[in-house]
Scaffold this motif. Sequence first.
Motif, PDB file in Angstrom:
ATOM      1  N   LEU A   4       0.856  -1.186   0.000  1.00 58.81           N
ATOM      2  CA  LEU A   4       0.000   0.000   0.000  1.00 58.81           C
ATOM      3  C   LEU A   4       0.889   1.232   0.000  1.00 58.81           C
ATOM      4  O   LEU A   4       1.784   1.364   0.834  1.00 58.81           O
ATOM      5  CB  LEU A   4      -0.902   0.007   1.240  1.00 58.81           C
ATOM      6  CG  LEU A   4      -1.837   1.209   1.384  1.00 58.81           C
ATOM      7  CD1 LEU A   4      -2.961   1.135   0.353  1.00 58.81           C
ATOM      8  CD2 LEU A   4      -2.419   1.276   2.798  1.00 58.81           C
ATOM      9  N   THR A   5       0.631   2.156  -0.936  1.00 56.10           N
ATOM     10  CA  THR A   5       1.375   3.414  -1.004  1.00 56.10           C
ATOM     11  C   THR A   5       0.438   4.554  -0.643  1.00 56.10           C
ATOM     12  O   THR A   5      -0.652   4.669  -1.204  1.00 56.10           O
ATOM     13  CB  THR A   5       1.947   3.649  -2.413  1.00 56.10           C
ATOM     14  OG1 THR A   5       2.712   2.502  -2.804  1.00 56.10           O
ATOM     15  CG2 THR A   5       2.836   4.874  -2.434  1.00 56.10           C
ATOM     16  N   VAL A   6       0.865   5.385   0.310  1.00 58.74           N
ATOM     17  CA  VAL A   6       0.020   6.458   0.826  1.00 58.74           C
ATOM     18  C   VAL A   6       0.721   7.800   0.617  1.00 58.74           C
ATOM     19  O   VAL A   6       1.896   7.958   0.964  1.00 58.74           O
ATOM     20  CB  VAL A   6      -0.259   6.265   2.335  1.00 58.74           C
ATOM     21  CG1 VAL A   6      -1.142   7.387   2.867  1.00 58.74           C
ATOM     22  CG2 VAL A   6      -0.906   4.920   2.594  1.00 58.74           C
ATOM     23  N   THR A  15      -7.294   8.560   2.778  1.00 60.92           N
ATOM     24  CA  THR A  15      -6.211   7.623   3.095  1.00 60.92           C
ATOM     25  C   THR A  15      -6.416   6.872   4.410  1.00 60.92           C
ATOM     26  O   THR A  15      -6.093   5.685   4.511  1.00 60.92           O
ATOM     27  CB  THR A  15      -4.868   8.366   3.139  1.00 60.92           C
ATOM     28  OG1 THR A  15      -4.934   9.432   4.107  1.00 60.92           O
ATOM     29  CG2 THR A  15      -4.539   8.958   1.771  1.00 60.92           C
ATOM     30  N   LEU A  19      -5.984   2.842   5.450  1.00 60.86           N
ATOM     31  CA  LEU A  19      -4.935   2.480   6.410  1.00 60.86           C
ATOM     32  C   LEU A  19      -5.491   1.633   7.550  1.00 60.86           C
ATOM     33  O   LEU A  19      -4.881   0.633   7.963  1.00 60.86           O
ATOM     34  CB  LEU A  19      -4.290   3.743   6.975  1.00 60.86           C
ATOM     35  CG  LEU A  19      -3.043   4.275   6.280  1.00 60.86           C
ATOM     36  CD1 LEU A  19      -2.566   5.540   6.972  1.00 60.86           C
ATOM     37  CD2 LEU A  19      -1.931   3.239   6.292  1.00 60.86           C
ATOM     38  N   ILE A  50      -3.718   7.412  -2.845  1.00 60.92           N
ATOM     39  CA  ILE A  50      -3.484   6.075  -2.326  1.00 60.92           C
ATOM     40  C   ILE A  50      -3.461   5.060  -3.470  1.00 60.92           C
ATOM     41  O   ILE A  50      -4.130   5.236  -4.481  1.00 60.92           O
ATOM     42  CB  ILE A  50      -4.577   5.712  -1.284  1.00 60.92           C
ATOM     43  CG1 ILE A  50      -4.116   4.599  -0.360  1.00 60.92           C
ATOM     44  CG2 ILE A  50      -5.922   5.456  -1.928  1.00 60.92           C
ATOM     45  CD1 ILE A  50      -4.776   4.629   0.987  1.00 60.92           C
ATOM     46  N   LYS A  51      -2.634   4.015  -3.309  1.00 63.43           N
ATOM     47  CA  LYS A  51      -2.509   2.989  -4.350  1.00 63.43           C
ATOM     48  C   LYS A  51      -2.209   1.654  -3.681  1.00 63.43           C
ATOM     49  O   LYS A  51      -1.453   1.582  -2.712  1.00 63.43           O
ATOM     50  CB  LYS A  51      -1.381   3.357  -5.322  1.00 63.43           C
ATOM     51  CG  LYS A  51      -1.166   2.337  -6.444  1.00 63.43           C
ATOM     52  CD  LYS A  51       0.004   2.737  -7.348  1.00 63.43           C
ATOM     53  CE  LYS A  51       1.325   2.550  -6.643  1.00 63.43           C
ATOM     54  NZ  LYS A  51       2.481   2.600  -7.582  1.00 63.43           N
ATOM     55  N   ALA A  63      -9.627   4.818  -4.049  1.00 63.62           N
ATOM     56  CA  ALA A  63     -10.059   4.344  -2.735  1.00 63.62           C
ATOM     57  C   ALA A  63     -11.201   3.344  -2.867  1.00 63.62           C
ATOM     58  O   ALA A  63     -11.244   2.329  -2.160  1.00 63.62           O
ATOM     59  CB  ALA A  63     -10.480   5.533  -1.872  1.00 63.62           C
TER      60      ALA A  63
END
Length: 717
Positions: A4-6, A15, A19, A50-51, A63
């Motif tokens: 997960l990239t934030v 986000t 999370l 987010i990804k 999302a």
Amino acid sequence: MTALTVASKGNQAITLPVLLLVHYLNGNDQDVNISIEFQDVETVNEKTPIKLDWRDGEVLQSAASIHAKLMENKTLHGQDRQAVDEWVTGGRVGNLAPTDFKSIEGPLLELDHHLTLRSYIVGYTLTAANLAIWGAIRGNKVAYAAVKKGAMINVSRWFKWIEETNDWIAPVVQSLNAHAQERKNAKSKEGASYDIALPDTDKGVVTRFPPEPSGYLHIGHAKAALLNDYFAHEMYKGTMICRFDDTNPSKEKEEFQQSIVEDLALMGIKPDKTSHTSDYFQEIYDQCVTLLKAGKAYADDTERETMQHQRFDGIASKRRDATIEENLARFEEMKKGNEEGVRWCIRAKISVDNPNKAMRDPVIYRCNPQRHHRTGEKWKVYPTYDFACPLVDSIEGITHALRTIEYRDRNPQYYWMLDALDLRKPNIWDFARMNFVRTLLSKRKLTKFVDTGHVWGWDDPRFPTIRGIRRRGMTIDALREFILKQGPSRNIVNLDWTLFWATNKKYIDPIAPRHTAVVLENAVTAIVNGARVAPYTEDKPKHGKNPELGTKKVAYSPEILIDQTDAQSFVQDEEITLMNWGNAIVRKITHSLNPLHLSLVTSLDLELHLQGDVKTTKQKITWLAKSGQELIPVDLVDFDFLITKDKLEEEDNVDDFLTPKTEFRSKAVADGNLAEVEEGTVLQFERKGYFRLDRAFRHGESAVAFCIPTGKVNAGK
């Protein structure tokens, strides 16, 4: 591996729900191991913060799609997957992402009603519904402020219950905030430092924004409101109060108060409490009586101009040594609002000749028989701002009074009032007001412009009011960014509007659909040889770099309409590019026979050359097919500044510096797609600039579009 990239700069209302779901899965399903990486960016792709890179190579970049993927794990379902899905993937989480209260008030009220007699959103255990909705609220400072305030009892109860019974949630929030704080700490590198060492913050921070409901908020007020909001809600996690300074019934209206509430909501500012100085009229009155009885104030009937002269020259009023009994009796007459009472005012007995003229016996109470818009006929005497403000600041528990630097000379007066009445003293921090070249921010002068009809109203696009600049095309996100970058500095500067509008361009360019318009004055008809005889249309993207905006219909026909300025720039046999079509060669240019207008082009013959290379042409022009679509009439409107001087001095008469003409209107026609565009939409007429549609097209009535400055040219305001 799943990762997960934030984006740490991204919207936390988007986000944080993801999370929380990921952390819950990592801790409760041994088969799940999702790594988490924070990046110091606003978005991790072109659109979202987010990804999720799934283990099978699938990349999820929204999302909603991430929620759906995570919901495939039964650990998040509880006993009723369908009901949980409705909350998590049905759009309700996203409905809590906007940062203006108007947009989220409905979803919050719906949630509050749903949570009546419920501890969990779905069923009797923790599910993804609780985590995602809780995260959306906690990540949205406007929603979070409403919950903290307790405005919605059931939501507040549930929110606290989820947090207290799941101690793993707080570290997740802290991890996200830690990365966000790193961004805020970098603001000084961007031109704004918020590390101003406010004293006593360890004891709690309570700020206030005290607008007078006698006009609409302008950009100067916006800075004060945003700074108070920033220090209270972001930097110190404290409280912000919006207090209406309604002490002058002659100027105040309910209309102005409502507009201020709405404008604050638009800017994403949600005060924890709203109050009015009029809530404390009795307490303030009693304190004035206390000063009179202590000999620290006196009644005065000196004529206004004489009083100003005496204060300036350090001359005592003949009433200064009146007895306490005389002063109390005159205050009683003032309270009645009778003919005798209106002659008098109450002045603080501070000094006659203090070098700081603000300390020379200022007026603290006036008689005004006019009806008050909140208290009606109850009061005939009203405190001045200089008396009411420090008292109510102390009463309401304000810890830090943030004020523009123009009040600096009155700071000793502020503290004198509190010392004289033995009241608690807040800390004061002065910051520079935001001034712009060729712009009036004086409410008195702006009111005159409205009352005399020099402008259309308080939302005139030439006005520096929040409503005016929004009507011109400013986005709230750009407004917030620009103001917060100025910070709480005490350096007084005269800002250029070009910087302001350049910030706005960053926000509107990616989302403005592209359209075409041709100015009707001397527009040129061009014959396109080689075009199909019958008109036809093709679907083209509304924005070459943003496919999410969808497509538009582009019409093609043997006759097209071209701007006169473009036609005059052509030379014989030049190859040009017709945007959204291809290349063409200019075979014939016909000019006017009128000796006064020999340069005027009356017609063109073009030869379509679609195999030509668009990269080699110098001229790339917009055009409109004359058939195959309904051309939509539109007025293109641009504006200049209202005044001609960069900065008006106190002695300047504003009437001497009025710009003779400030509105420039061109009749034009636009492509048929404009008929579908709604009022308020920001768009780009290619090669003409960005515009906000102030009035949508209706049959029999032209559309009206206001030109949005971009910072490249002088931006009238």
